[in-house]
Design a protein around this motif. Structure first.
Motif, mmCIF file in Angstrom:
data_model
loop_
_atom_site.group_PDB
_atom_site.id
_atom_site.type_symbol
_atom_site.label_atom_id
_atom_site.label_comp_id
_atom_site.label_asym_id
_atom_site.label_seq_id
_atom_site.Cartn_x
_atom_site.Cartn_y
_atom_site.Cartn_z
ATOM 1 N N LEU A 1 35.781 -147.335 26.936
ATOM 2 C CA LEU A 1 35.307 -146.692 25.869
ATOM 3 C C LEU A 1 34.384 -145.758 26.011
ATOM 4 C CD1 LEU A 1 35.145 -149.656 23.052
ATOM 5 C CD2 LEU A 1 36.876 -147.781 23.250
ATOM 6 N N PHE A 2 33.383 -145.783 26.884
ATOM 7 C CA PHE A 2 32.684 -144.986 27.259
ATOM 8 C C PHE A 2 33.271 -143.661 28.084
ATOM 9 C CE2 PHE A 2 28.890 -147.952 26.453
ATOM 10 C CZ PHE A 2 28.305 -147.019 25.626
ATOM 11 N N VAL A 3 34.066 -143.980 28.937
ATOM 12 C CA VAL A 3 34.669 -143.123 29.663
ATOM 13 C C VAL A 3 35.652 -142.175 28.764
ATOM 14 C CG1 VAL A 3 36.725 -142.563 31.363
ATOM 15 C CG2 VAL A 3 34.715 -144.270 31.844
ATOM 16 N N LEU A 4 36.425 -142.909 27.642
ATOM 17 C CA LEU A 4 37.221 -142.108 26.636
ATOM 18 C C LEU A 4 36.446 -140.999 25.908
ATOM 19 C CD1 LEU A 4 39.989 -141.811 25.708
ATOM 20 C CD2 LEU A 4 39.335 -143.613 24.037
ATOM 21 N N ARG A 5 35.166 -141.444 25.431
ATOM 22 C CA ARG A 5 34.285 -140.811 24.801
ATOM 23 C C ARG A 5 33.873 -139.653 25.659
ATOM 24 N NH1 ARG A 5 28.334 -142.400 23.830
ATOM 25 N NH2 ARG A 5 28.435 -141.770 25.949
ATOM 26 N N ASP A 6 33.485 -139.618 26.648
ATOM 27 C CA ASP A 6 32.752 -138.656 27.438
ATOM 28 C C ASP A 6 33.806 -137.663 28.046
ATOM 29 O OD1 ASP A 6 30.466 -139.851 27.424
ATOM 30 O OD2 ASP A 6 30.428 -140.783 29.383
ATOM 31 N N ALA B 1 36.663 -136.924 26.156
ATOM 32 C CA ALA B 1 37.413 -136.535 24.760
ATOM 33 C C ALA B 1 37.149 -134.932 24.771
ATOM 34 C CB ALA B 1 36.831 -137.224 23.682
ATOM 35 N N ASN B 2 36.151 -134.214 24.885
ATOM 36 C CA ASN B 2 35.980 -132.968 24.685
ATOM 37 C C ASN B 2 36.260 -132.025 25.870
ATOM 38 O OD1 ASN B 2 35.190 -133.087 22.123
ATOM 39 N ND2 ASN B 2 33.118 -133.589 22.553
ATOM 40 N N SER B 3 36.468 -132.681 27.068
ATOM 41 C CA SER B 3 36.792 -132.039 28.290
ATOM 42 C C SER B 3 38.288 -131.360 28.467
ATOM 43 C CB SER B 3 36.362 -132.920 29.672
ATOM 44 O OG SER B 3 37.573 -133.865 29.656
ATOM 45 N N MET B 4 39.117 -131.764 27.450
ATOM 46 C CA MET B 4 40.587 -131.358 27.638
ATOM 47 C C MET B 4 40.721 -130.098 26.768
ATOM 48 S SD MET B 4 42.452 -135.046 27.573
ATOM 49 C CE MET B 4 44.134 -134.234 27.754
#
Length: 59
Positions: free
Chosen positions: A20-25, A27-30
Motif C-alpha cells: 500500500l505504501f509503494v502504491l501510494r508513493d 501514484a503521482n509518478s505516472m
C-alpha cells in the motif's frame, strides 16, 4: 497458536502494508503526455454525449 503462525500473520500484514505504501508513493509518478490527455478528454466528451443522447431517447 504456534510461533510460526504468528510469524506468517506478521509477514502477510507487513507485505500488505508495504504494498500500500509503494502504491501510494508511485501514484503521482505516472505522468500522461498532453496529447494523450487531450485524446482522453475528447473520448470522455464523446461518451458523455452518447449517454445523454441515449437518456433523451428513453424519455
Amino acid at each position: 497458536m504456534p510461533l510460526i503462525g504468528w510469524v506468517f500473520i506478521l509477514v502477510a500484514f507487513a507485505l500488505v502494508v508495504g504494498s500500500l505504501f509503494v502504491l501510494r508513493d508511485s501514484a503521482n509518478s505516472m505522468r500522461i503526455s498532453e496529447e494523450k490527455m487531450k485524446k482522453i478528454q475528447a473520448r470522455k466528451a464523446e461518451v458523455e454525449a452518447e449517454e445523454s443522447a441515449e437518456d433523451r431517447e428513453q424519455w
